[in-house]
Design a protein around this motif. Structure first.
Motif, PDB file in Angstrom:
ATOM      1  N   ASP A   1       0.839  -1.202   0.000  1.00  0.00           N
ATOM      2  CA  ASP A   1       0.000   0.000   0.000  1.00  0.00           C
ATOM      3  C   ASP A   1       0.875   1.254   0.000  1.00  0.00           C
ATOM      4  OD1 ASP A   1       0.890   0.291   2.613  1.00  0.00           O
ATOM      5  OD2 ASP A   1      -1.020  -0.220   3.533  1.00  0.00           O
ATOM      6  N   ASP A   2       0.238   2.413   0.076  1.00  0.00           N
ATOM      7  CA  ASP A   2       0.947   3.688   0.010  1.00  0.00           C
ATOM      8  C   ASP A   2       1.939   3.885   1.157  1.00  0.00           C
ATOM      9  OD1 ASP A   2      -0.450   4.292  -2.269  1.00  0.00           O
ATOM     10  OD2 ASP A   2      -2.002   5.440  -1.222  1.00  0.00           O
TER      11      ASP A   2
ATOM     12  N   GLN B   1      -0.480  -5.832   2.170  1.00  0.00           N
ATOM     13  CA  GLN B   1      -1.890  -5.932   2.546  1.00  0.00           C
ATOM     14  C   GLN B   1      -2.565  -6.973   1.663  1.00  0.00           C
ATOM     15  OE1 GLN B   1      -3.868  -2.192   3.552  1.00  0.00           O
ATOM     16  NE2 GLN B   1      -5.356  -2.699   1.969  1.00  0.00           N
TER      17      GLN B   1
ATOM     18  N   LYS C   1      -3.428  -6.121   7.187  1.00  0.00           N
ATOM     19  CA  LYS C   1      -2.238  -5.334   6.915  1.00  0.00           C
ATOM     20  C   LYS C   1      -1.073  -5.854   7.747  1.00  0.00           C
ATOM     21  CE  LYS C   1      -0.982  -0.464   6.643  1.00  0.00           C
ATOM     22  NZ  LYS C   1      -1.482   0.882   6.914  1.00  0.00           N
TER      23      LYS C   1
END
Length: 81
Positions: A21-22, A27, A77
Motif C-alpha cells: 500500500d501507500d 496488505q 495489513k
C-alpha cells in the motif's frame, strides 16, 4: 506446528499474495488468504493464526473474528516487513 512458526508462515503468505500500500506495508484481503490453495494446506486454523498475529501486533485488521464469506473483503495489513 507451534504458533510462532505458523505466524512466520502467515507473514510469508501475506507478502506472496498481497500488494504494497501507500505506506509501504503489505496488505491482503481475508478472502484471498482463505481461498488460496497453498494457505489452505499450510494453516489448519487460519483464523486462529491471524488472531495470534494480531495479538503480537504483527498484523492488523478490523474486528476480532473473521468469518469466511462475511469478511472476505476485510483488509489484513502486515505491520512489519
Amino acid at each position: 506446528m507451534n504458533v510462532e512458526h505458523e505466524v512466520t508462515l502467515l507473514v510469508e503468505e501475506i507478502k506472496r499474495l498481497g500488494t504494497v500500500d501507500d505506506s509501504g506495508h503489505h496488505q491482503v484481503t481475508f478472502g484471498e488468504l482463505f481461498h488460496d490453495d497453498r494457505c489452505a494446506n499450510i494453516f489448519e486454523a487460519l483464523v486462529g493464526t491471524l488472531r495470534a498475529a494480531k495479538r503480537k501486533k504483527i498484523v492488523t485488521y478490523d474486528g476480532e473474528l473473521l468469518l469466511q464469506g462475511v469478511h472476505d473483503n476485510v483488509a489484513i495489513k502486515l505491520l512489519q516487513n
